[in-house]
Structure formats: structure tokens, C-alpha cells
Scaffold this motif. Structure first.
Motif, PDB file in Angstrom:
ATOM      1  N   PRO A   1       0.799  -1.230   0.000  1.00 34.14           N
ATOM      2  CA  PRO A   1       0.000   0.000   0.000  1.00 34.14           C
ATOM      3  C   PRO A   1       0.829   1.278   0.000  1.00 34.14           C
ATOM      4  O   PRO A   1       0.398   2.294  -0.550  1.00 34.14           O
ATOM      5  CB  PRO A   1      -0.804  -0.094   1.295  1.00 34.14           C
ATOM      6  CG  PRO A   1      -0.881  -1.531   1.582  1.00 34.14           C
ATOM      7  CD  PRO A   1       0.405  -2.114   1.110  1.00 34.14           C
TER       8      PRO A   1
ATOM      9  N   LEU B   1      -2.707   4.902   4.538  1.00 32.57           N
ATOM     10  CA  LEU B   1      -2.122   4.558   3.245  1.00 32.57           C
ATOM     11  C   LEU B   1      -2.737   3.301   2.667  1.00 32.57           C
ATOM     12  O   LEU B   1      -2.821   3.137   1.456  1.00 32.57           O
ATOM     13  CB  LEU B   1      -0.617   4.317   3.419  1.00 32.57           C
ATOM     14  CG  LEU B   1       0.281   5.542   3.442  1.00 32.57           C
ATOM     15  CD1 LEU B   1       1.674   5.110   3.811  1.00 32.57           C
ATOM     16  CD2 LEU B   1       0.280   6.221   2.094  1.00 32.57           C
TER      17      LEU B   1
ATOM     18  N   LEU C   1       2.939   9.627  16.909  1.00 32.92           N
ATOM     19  CA  LEU C   1       2.478   8.793  15.792  1.00 32.92           C
ATOM     20  C   LEU C   1       0.968   8.621  15.844  1.00 32.92           C
ATOM     21  O   LEU C   1       0.292   8.704  14.824  1.00 32.92           O
ATOM     22  CB  LEU C   1       3.133   7.415  15.871  1.00 32.92           C
ATOM     23  CG  LEU C   1       4.612   7.389  15.517  1.00 32.92           C
ATOM     24  CD1 LEU C   1       5.177   6.022  15.813  1.00 32.92           C
ATOM     25  CD2 LEU C   1       4.784   7.726  14.048  1.00 32.92           C
TER      26      LEU C   1
ATOM     27  N   LYS D   1      -2.598   9.784  13.252  1.00 27.34           N
ATOM     28  CA  LYS D   1      -3.474   8.793  12.625  1.00 27.34           C
ATOM     29  C   LYS D   1      -4.917   8.850  13.088  1.00 27.34           C
ATOM     30  O   LYS D   1      -5.799   8.300  12.435  1.00 27.34           O
ATOM     31  CB  LYS D   1      -2.954   7.379  12.929  1.00 27.34           C
ATOM     32  CG  LYS D   1      -1.557   7.117  12.425  1.00 27.34           C
ATOM     33  CD  LYS D   1      -1.171   5.708  12.787  1.00 27.34           C
ATOM     34  CE  LYS D   1       0.326   5.535  12.821  1.00 27.34           C
ATOM     35  NZ  LYS D   1       0.713   4.238  13.357  1.00 27.34           N
TER      36      LYS D   1
ATOM     37  N   ALA E   1      -3.030  10.817   2.391  1.00 24.26           N
ATOM     38  CA  ALA E   1      -2.424   9.720   3.138  1.00 24.26           C
ATOM     39  C   ALA E   1      -0.905   9.775   3.010  1.00 24.26           C
ATOM     40  O   ALA E   1      -0.180   9.532   3.972  1.00 24.26           O
ATOM     41  CB  ALA E   1      -2.951   8.388   2.636  1.00 24.26           C
TER      42      ALA E   1
ATOM     43  N   LEU F   1       9.830   6.990  11.801  1.00 26.62           N
ATOM     44  CA  LEU F   1      10.055   5.650  11.276  1.00 26.62           C
ATOM     45  C   LEU F   1      11.559   5.374  11.179  1.00 26.62           C
ATOM     46  O   LEU F   1      12.053   4.350  11.653  1.00 26.62           O
ATOM     47  CB  LEU F   1       9.389   5.555   9.903  1.00 26.62           C
ATOM     48  CG  LEU F   1       9.284   4.185   9.231  1.00 26.62           C
ATOM     49  CD1 LEU F   1       8.046   4.145   8.369  1.00 26.62           C
ATOM     50  CD2 LEU F   1      10.493   3.874   8.398  1.00 26.62           C
TER      51      LEU F   1
ATOM     52  N   VAL G   1       5.259  11.023   9.132  1.00 25.96           N
ATOM     53  CA  VAL G   1       5.650   9.940  10.039  1.00 25.96           C
ATOM     54  C   VAL G   1       7.092   9.501   9.792  1.00 25.96           C
ATOM     55  O   VAL G   1       7.747   8.940  10.665  1.00 25.96           O
ATOM     56  CB  VAL G   1       4.680   8.752   9.847  1.00 25.96           C
ATOM     57  CG1 VAL G   1       5.160   7.519  10.540  1.00 25.96           C
ATOM     58  CG2 VAL G   1       3.301   9.112  10.329  1.00 25.96           C
TER      59      VAL G   1
ATOM     60  N   MET H   1       2.144  10.013   5.664  1.00 28.07           N
ATOM     61  CA  MET H   1       3.293   9.106   5.648  1.00 28.07           C
ATOM     62  C   MET H   1       4.601   9.896   5.748  1.00 28.07           C
ATOM     63  O   MET H   1       5.511   9.530   6.497  1.00 28.07           O
ATOM     64  CB  MET H   1       3.257   8.283   4.351  1.00 28.07           C
ATOM     65  CG  MET H   1       4.416   7.322   4.185  1.00 28.07           C
ATOM     66  SD  MET H   1       4.296   5.944   5.332  1.00 28.07           S
ATOM     67  CE  MET H   1       5.983   5.372   5.320  1.00 28.07           C
TER      68      MET H   1
ATOM     69  N   ILE I   1      13.832   2.680  13.415  1.00 24.59           N
ATOM     70  CA  ILE I   1      14.639   1.612  12.826  1.00 24.59           C
ATOM     71  C   ILE I   1      16.068   1.723  13.328  1.00 24.59           C
ATOM     72  O   ILE I   1      16.693   0.724  13.702  1.00 24.59           O
ATOM     73  CB  ILE I   1      14.568   1.683  11.289  1.00 24.59           C
ATOM     74  CG1 ILE I   1      13.142   1.337  10.835  1.00 24.59           C
ATOM     75  CG2 ILE I   1      15.562   0.742  10.663  1.00 24.59           C
ATOM     76  CD1 ILE I   1      12.946   1.389   9.351  1.00 24.59           C
TER      77      ILE I   1
ATOM     78  N   GLY J   1       9.878  -0.779  11.263  1.00 24.30           N
ATOM     79  CA  GLY J   1       9.439   0.305  10.389  1.00 24.30           C
ATOM     80  C   GLY J   1       7.950   0.219  10.091  1.00 24.30           C
ATOM     81  O   GLY J   1       7.232   1.213  10.164  1.00 24.30           O
ATOM     82  N   LEU J   2       7.476  -0.993   9.817  1.00 18.71           N
ATOM     83  CA  LEU J   2       6.059  -1.160   9.462  1.00 18.71           C
ATOM     84  C   LEU J   2       5.136  -0.845  10.629  1.00 18.71           C
ATOM     85  O   LEU J   2       3.971  -0.518  10.443  1.00 18.71           O
ATOM     86  CB  LEU J   2       5.804  -2.595   8.992  1.00 18.71           C
ATOM     87  CG  LEU J   2       6.432  -2.945   7.646  1.00 18.71           C
ATOM     88  CD1 LEU J   2       6.167  -4.395   7.307  1.00 18.71           C
ATOM     89  CD2 LEU J   2       5.885  -2.047   6.557  1.00 18.71           C
ATOM     90  N   LEU J   3       5.696  -0.945  11.844  1.00 15.37           N
ATOM     91  CA  LEU J   3       4.918  -0.641  13.044  1.00 15.37           C
ATOM     92  C   LEU J   3       4.298   0.748  12.969  1.00 15.37           C
ATOM     93  O   LEU J   3       3.237   0.986  13.545  1.00 15.37           O
ATOM     94  CB  LEU J   3       5.892  -0.697  14.225  1.00 15.37           C
ATOM     95  CG  LEU J   3       5.503  -1.240  15.574  1.00 15.37           C
ATOM     96  CD1 LEU J   3       4.715  -2.507  15.455  1.00 15.37           C
ATOM     97  CD2 LEU J   3       6.755  -1.488  16.402  1.00 15.37           C
ATOM     98  N   VAL J   4       4.958   1.679  12.294  1.00 15.58           N
ATOM     99  CA  VAL J   4       4.476   3.058  12.318  1.00 15.58           C
ATOM    100  C   VAL J   4       3.845   3.513  11.003  1.00 15.58           C
ATOM    101  O   VAL J   4       3.435   4.657  10.895  1.00 15.58           O
ATOM    102  CB  VAL J   4       5.597   4.044  12.709  1.00 15.58           C
ATOM    103  CG1 VAL J   4       6.173   3.672  14.044  1.00 15.58           C
ATOM    104  CG2 VAL J   4       6.668   4.110  11.660  1.00 15.58           C
ATOM    105  N   VAL J   5       3.775   2.627  10.005  1.00 12.70           N
ATOM    106  CA  VAL J   5       3.149   3.035   8.747  1.00 12.70           C
ATOM    107  C   VAL J   5       1.681   3.374   9.005  1.00 12.70           C
ATOM    108  O   VAL J   5       0.952   2.577   9.588  1.00 12.70           O
ATOM    109  CB  VAL J   5       3.247   1.906   7.702  1.00 12.70           C
ATOM    110  CG1 VAL J   5       2.363   2.208   6.505  1.00 12.70           C
ATOM    111  CG2 VAL J   5       4.682   1.738   7.251  1.00 12.70           C
ATOM    112  N   PRO J   6       1.244   4.561   8.617  1.00 13.45           N
ATOM    113  CA  PRO J   6      -0.152   4.926   8.892  1.00 13.45           C
ATOM    114  C   PRO J   6      -1.125   4.064   8.103  1.00 13.45           C
ATOM    115  O   PRO J   6      -0.917   3.800   6.919  1.00 13.45           O
ATOM    116  CB  PRO J   6      -0.250   6.380   8.428  1.00 13.45           C
ATOM    117  CG  PRO J   6       1.101   6.801   8.015  1.00 13.45           C
ATOM    118  CD  PRO J   6       1.986   5.618   7.929  1.00 13.45           C
TER     119      PRO J   6
ATOM    120  N   SER K   1      -0.367   3.440  -2.799  1.00 12.09           N
ATOM    121  CA  SER K   1      -0.965   4.736  -2.511  1.00 12.09           C
ATOM    122  C   SER K   1      -0.209   5.843  -3.215  1.00 12.09           C
ATOM    123  O   SER K   1      -0.804   6.777  -3.748  1.00 12.09           O
ATOM    124  CB  SER K   1      -0.962   5.014  -1.002  1.00 12.09           C
ATOM    125  OG  SER K   1      -2.160   4.584  -0.420  1.00 12.09           O
TER     126      SER K   1
END
Lengths: 325, 384
Positions: free
Chosen positions: A71, B227, A261, A265, A302, A313, A309, A306, A317, B219-224, A75
Motif C-alpha cells: 500500500p 495509506l 504517531l 493517525k 495519506a 520511522l 511519520v 506518511m 529503525i 518500520g512497518l509498526l508506524v506506517v499509517p 498509494s
């Protein structure tokens, strides 16, 4: 088909399928593809052990890839196309957004939310964690302050609709105003400040989260450092702000970013309380105005979220990699 | 911390009072909701919920029904307002004293009880606090109907389950409750198994690219979620799932996985290495180690995640709005409240309160019974 029956079937198929997959794949691997016997037994065991992690990982990786990685790109590409999705318009949607007064309002409001909510929530959480740790009935107090975590944003919005209600017989805020000799007013229609009244709801929900985590961190502060400070004549405020807080700074940062975060959202509160009217729109609720109507604009919004964010992110990491080393 | 030398006891008073105030601020909104959900509409409009334990002065509207006699030009009606047909059912048990009465709906308490006042057409009206009244008018009540009167009477507090009845039946919250349950349970169970295997691989199996995958999960933990909405809905429509329960189960599974993998891996990595290595020495395969050792030992982490995922799917509005059919028989409770009741029942506070409470009751029960696991999960997920 009745959704309940369908649900039960899904549970059975889902759980059964998962168990079947993991067991079956493992069995096939050990028995047929790389059997641990014959002349290649040793080599086969090694090979099987190289393949096995991927068998275990495959369903999760597939689902993550399809539902979260794809996505991000999907997106982004969709946001480059027009409403119908047929014509490539480059950054056209983003240009439209930049020129839209409502988008700018939503963006600025979101900046307010991001600045205000995490700061207040973390501060309140920290103070409450410290205060309740000293009390005999502290755990009960903590439970009560933690409770809104279990309530949905919609439920919480409804609860606060009562608090903010215009009628002084319903809304406690207006009851107090009238009691003090004022006129009742609708807090949600007060320009600019209504944003903060909505933020209060999220703060009410999230303070418990901050409190629980910071309370655990505070307990981890070594006693010697506190005792040493007290012997040196520090008062309780100095002990708290100069000895304890600096030591739990990493946890404070984690709490702060987690709430940041979330703020980027949550659309439910604005959606249920004001529907984005009276100048309270934020990006997630603004996006929902276009969902089902103009996918190009919706995905562009969206993607703006992103990008907002993104720094967190990357930072997350980095932290994770640093820990693993 | 309690007995460290130098602590001031005057401070402990301040602390106690501050915490009491904070707790009150936190709990009052919810208490208000709970109390309001048990009150009927008239009582809610007559007094605030914090006054609900006390009798309420409520306005009633009735017709002055009674015996008619003619005196000169005037018809005189005598009777008792408690027996008037419109309000009789409210006063079967008790007849609280009447404090005031009026002749217009705008001012139902214009006059003191027992005061004799002029009627609009030249007659007089008096209503006593025991309910007896004398109403004289030029208009023939036989022909024109009995005239309207209004009065205020104290009614005792009245709590019942009427709102819940209305909400669960006619307003569709009963169906919505079942829908929520239907969405929640598969969406909670399925990701656990998938995530547990992946978490084990990421925690205890050695393979190239492991670090990278863990970083990707973080990283995927925070993907809104925002999207994912448009592309996935499109994908679901292309492969024929469309907007359906199956679609929302898959979506919740996908969205819940990063947290599940992350939580479970963090927990599993902390399990003692000796157990796993000695099992390996004894000839156990990875599969056996996972099912026989890791899975049972990870129960607390599995429980934490299950609670999180349950609360999250139960309370979700966004995913339900997008991935479930938009027809109202498959609405979940959050959608029902946000999209329907807040609009159609906007001013009906008792109904709204009952609806909200129906939707938050189950999460609250889960929360209070399993708080321990929830806290543990939060700590494992965040403090690192």
C-alpha cells in the motif's frame, strides 16, 4: 451467509490452515525434500535448517508485504493519478491540496495536535506516575486513569459530548459556567480553542499509557542516586526533575514519539465530535472526506501523513538496529 | 521511596489531594455517561445527572378534566390534576405536592400553587398543592374540550433499563454488537499464530537478512493505516472479496501483524538460551522446540497481544468504515454510533449514553480483568 457462521468457519479455516501449513510444510521439508537419511543426511539437515526460517516467516511476510508494504507504493502511485484513476497528472493532486484552504487548516491544526497532545500527555503521565507511586491507594488511582485506554475513540467522544454539551443540565462545563454567572456556550464552536477541547479527549485517553510506561521507568531509577541527592540536600522537586527525569529520558522520548504517531493517525475524535466543522479539521479526518469520492486526493493526503511519520520511522529503525548490536 | 530521610510529610497531603482531583477529573465523564444511560428522557431534560439521586421538579402537561357545573356565564370545572388522563400513569404510586402551575407551555411554573389567577377569558384558575383545582371559563368544556393546564411536581429519581431496551432493539445496537463480535474474534485469533512462528524465526533461528527483517517490522509498526485503505480496498474488489467480513478479517490480520511480531519476538528473545540449546542437544527440531517449549513459555506475551488486538479491533472505526459493507445490517457499533445515532439521536442523551455504554462495556471488562497482561505488553512493546 450469516456473518456469525461465516466467522466461525473463518476461525476454523484460519487456525486450521495456519497449523496445517506450518506442520505440513515442516513435515514435507524434513521427510521428502531434504530427508535426514541416506548418504547426504548431514548436508540435508543443514539445507533444511537454511530453508526452515523462511517457511516459518512466509505467511507473516506475505501478509505484511501485501497489507503494509504494497500500500505504501500503491498509494503513492495512485496519488499521481486523477480522480478516475485513468489519467496521470503527476503532482497535480498535491498542487490541488496546497491550494486548498481546508487542507491548510487541517495541516496547521495537525501541527497544533502534534505539538500539544504528546507534550501534555507525557508531562501528565510523568507527574501522575511519580505522585501515585508514593500513595498507598496509588494502584487504584492508576487503574482509573489507565481505564480510558480501553474505550474506543468513538465512545470517548460520546462521553465528552456530554461534558461539553451546550445545555447546562447535561454538560458539566456549562453547568459550572452558568453557576459562576456566565452564559452557556458550545465549546466545540469556539474558534481556534475548540481544537484544544478536542485534544483534551485524546489526552484523557492516552495519559494512562504514558503513566504506565513512565511509572515502570521511574521504578528502575537506581535508589542510590536518589539517596545521594537527598543527602546532598536536594528537595523533592530537585530530586524529581534533576535526578530522576534525566535518567528516564530515553523512555520519555519513546512515549513522546509513540503518542506523536498516534496523533497523526486518529481521525475518530474529530469525525465524531465536529465532523471537521468549525475549523477543527485535521489531516486524517480531512482524508476521510475524499475516501470513496476522490481516491487521488485521498491517497495524496495519506502520503502527506506518511511523510510526516517518516522521521519517526527512520529513528525507530535506527534505535532497533542499535539495540541488536 | 516512602521512608527516605528528608521527605516532608506536608508534601504528602498535597500529593493526596492532587491525585484525588486528577482521579475525579478522569472518572467524572464516564460516571456521567453511566448515570445518564439509566435515566429517562424527561428526567434528563429536567435535571443534570449529578442531581439525579434527588427528586426532580418536572413539568407536566394535562387537560383540566373534572366535574363541570355552570355558574352564570362561566363553566366551573373541579377535579384533581393527578387523575387527568395524560399524566395519571406517572402518579400511580405517589402524589408529590405540586409547587407551581401555569397556563402556557412556555411558562409551566408561572404561578404558585394555591394562588388564584385570572384566566385569559375572564374566568379564574387555582391549582392547590394537593392537586385539586378549580378552573372557570366561558368556553363550554363539553363542546370545546377541557382546557390545557401545566404544573410542576417533584418526581422521585427514576432509574430503569428503558434506554438499553430502545438502543438494543429499535436502534440496531444489538445487531451491531453481534457484528462487532464477529469482526473481532477471528481478527484477534488468526494473527497470533502467524506472528508466533515468524517471531520465533526472528528470535532464535539464524539466517541471512534477519536483522534487516526485524528492522522492517519495526518500520512497518508506524506506517499509517490511511495509506492502506485505497489500494487494499481496490485489491479486495479485484479479487472478489469486496467490502465484506472476510475483507475486514484479512485487513485486521495484516495491520495487527507488525505489533504481534514485534511484541512476541521481544519476549521470545528474552527466554533463557539454555533451555533451547539443551533441547537442541537432545535432538529436538526447531518445530518441536517452538511448539513444545517456546509457545507455552510465551503465554504472557501471547495474552498481551491478544488483548491489544481485541481492544483495537473492537474499538476501530476507520477500518470498519472502509472494509465492511456500507449497508446498515453489517455496521459495527462504532460505525452505528458515529454515523447513525449521533445524527439521528443527536439530542437524545439517554439513548446516546446507553449506546456508548453498550459499546464500551466489553472492553472495560477485558481491561479490568486482564490489566496485568495489558501493562506487561505495553512495557514489552515500548520500553526498549
Amino acid at each position: 451467509m450469516n456473518p456469525i457462521v461465516q466467522g466461525l468457519i473463518t476461525i476454523v479455516i484460519g487456525v486450521g490452515g495456519c497449523i496445517g501449513y506450518f506442520y505440513g510444510a515442516n513435515f514435507v521439508l524434513d521427510r521428502f525434500i531434504f530427508p535426514a537419511k541416506g548418504k547426504n543426511a548431514g548436508q540435508n539437515i543443514n539445507r533444511a535448517n537454511m530453508v526452515r526460517p523462511w517457511l516459518f516467516l512466509f505467511p507473516a511476510m506475505f501478509a505484511l508485504g501485501l497489507y503494509l508494504v504494497y500500500p505504501v507504493f500503491g498509494s503513492f502511485f495512485r496519488s499521481l493519478y486523477n480522480r478516475s484513476g485513468n489519467d496521470f497528472i503527476g503532482i497535480g493532486n498535491y498542487v490541488t491540496l496546497a491550494g486548498d484552504e481546508a487542507f491548510r487548516t487541517a495541516f496547521l491544526n495537525n501541527v497544533l495536535w502534534v505539538l500539544f497532545v504528546p507534550a501534555v500527555t507525557t508531562f501528565l503521565g510523568l507527574v501522575i506516575a511519580q505522585l501515585t507511586d508514593r500513595l498507598r491507594w496509588g494502584n487504584i488511582a492508576k487503574s482509573i486513569i489507565f481505564m480510558p485506554m480501553a474505550i474506543s475513540f468513538v465512545g470517548a467522544s460520546l462521553i465528552w459530548k456530554f461534558v461539553y454539551a451546550n445545555d447546562p443540565d447535561i454538560g458539566i462545563i456549562n453547568a459550572i459556567r452558568v453557576g459562576l454567572g456566565g452564559e452557556p456556550l458550545d465549546p466545540l464552536q469556539v474558534p481556534f480553542w475548540n481544537n484544544f477541547f478536542l485534544m483534551v479527549i485524546l489526552i484523557w485517553i492516552q495519559t494512562g499509557f504514558a503513566m504506565v510506561i513512565l511509572s515502570a521507568a521511574l521504578r528502575g531509577v537506581p535508589e542510590e542516586t536518589i539517596e545521594a541527592a537527598i543527602i546532598d540536600g536536594a528537595n523533592p522537586f530537585q530530586v524529581f526533575f534533576k535526578i530522576m527525569v534525566p535518567q528516564i529520558m530515553p523512555t520519555i522520548v519513546v512515549v513522546w514519539t509513540t503518542i506523536t504517531l498516534l496523533v497523526l493517525k486518529v481521525f475518530d475524535i474529530v469525525y465524531a465530535m465536529t465532523g471537521g466543522n468549525f475549523g477543527t479539521e485535521i489531516l486524517p479526518s480531512y482524508m476521510m472526506n475524499f475516501m470513496f469520492r476522490d481516491d487521488g486526493i485521498a491517497t495524496a493526503v495519506a502520503f502527506v501523513i506518511m511523510i510526516a511519520v517518516m522521521p519517526v520511522l527512520i529513528w525507530n529503525i535506527r534505535q532497533a538496529r542499535a539495540e541488536m548490536r | 521511596m516512602d521512608n527516605i530521610a528528608g521527605q516532608k510529610s506536608s508534601l504528602s497531603w498535597a500529593v493526596n489531594i492532587t491525585v484525588v482531583l486528577l482521579v475525579l477529573i478522569w472518572i467524572i465523564p464516564t460516571v456521567g455517561l453511566l448515570v445518564s444511560s439509566f435515566r429517562d428522557r424527561d428526567q434528563i431534560s429536567a435535571s443534570a445527572w449529578w442531581e439525579s439521586p434527588f427528586p426532580v421538579e418536572q413539568a407536566f402537561r394535562a387537560r383540566a378534566e373534572g366535574d363541570v357545573t355552570q355558574q352564570g356565564d362561566l363553566y366551573v370545572i373541579t377535579g384533581n390534576v393527578y387523575e387527568a388522563s395524560e399524566v395519571a400513569s406517572s402518579f400511580t404510586n405517589s402524589r408529590p405536592p405540586i409547587s407551581a402551575f401555569g397556563l402556557t407551555g412556555r411558562e409551566p411554573g408561572q404561578f404558585q400553587a394555591g394562588e388564584e389567577v385570572e384566566n385569559r377569558d375572564g374566568g379564574t384558575v387555582i391549582i392547590n398543592s394537593d392537586g385539586t383545582f378549580t378552573f372557570s371559563t366561558e368556553e363550554d368544556p363539553e363542546a370545546e374540550g377541557f382546557p390545557r393546564i401545566y404544573f410542576l411536581a417533584e418526581t422521585p429519581p427514576d432509574f430503569d433499563l428503558q434506554n438499553y431496551d430502545t438502543v438494543l432493539g429499535g436502534d440496531g445496537m444489538g445487531q451491531a454488537f453481534i457484528n462487532t463480535l464477529t469482526v473481532t474474534i477471528p481478527a484477534t485469533i488468526i494473527p497470533i499464530l502467524i506472528a508466533a512462528f515468524a517471531a520465533y524465526a526472528l528470535a532464535w533461528m539464524d539466517f541471512p537478512g534477519r536483522g534487516l527483517l526485524i528492522a522492517a517490522v519495526v518500520g512497518l509498526l508506524v506506517v499509517p493505516l490511511q495509506l492502506a485503505l485505497v489500494p487494499l480496498l481496490k485489491l479486495h474488489q479485484q479479487i472478489g472479496i469486496g467490502q465484506s467480513f472476510l475483507g475486514i478479517w484479512l485487513a485486521h490480520t495484516g495491520f495487527g501483524l507488525p505489533l504481534a511480531v514485534y511484541l512476541l519476538r521481544n519476549y521470545m528473545v528474552g527466554l533463557p538460551r539454555d533451555i533451547i540449546e539443551s533441547a537442541k542437544v537432545d535432538g529436538a527440531t526447531d518445530f518441536q522446540i517452538f511448539t513444545r517449549i517456546i509457545l507455552p513459555l510465551s503465554f504472557p506475551a501471547l495474552a498481551s497481544f491478544a488483548i491489544f488486538q481485541f481492544l483495537w479491533t473492537w474499538n476501530d472505526l476507520l477500518v470498519a468504515k472502509v472494509f465492511l459493507p456500507s449497508s446498515d445490517e453489517s455496521w459495527v457499533m462504532t460505525v452505528r454510533i458515529a454515523d447513525d445515532l449521533l445524527g439521528s439521536r443527536g439530542g437524545d442523551w439517554g439513548i446516546l449514553a446507553a449506546a456508548a455504554f453498550v459499546s464500551i462495556a466489553v472492553p472495560l471488562i477485558v481491561f479490568f480483568t486482564m490489566q496485568r497482561y495489558l501493562v506487561r505488553g505495553l512495557l514489552a512493546g515500548s520500553v526498549k
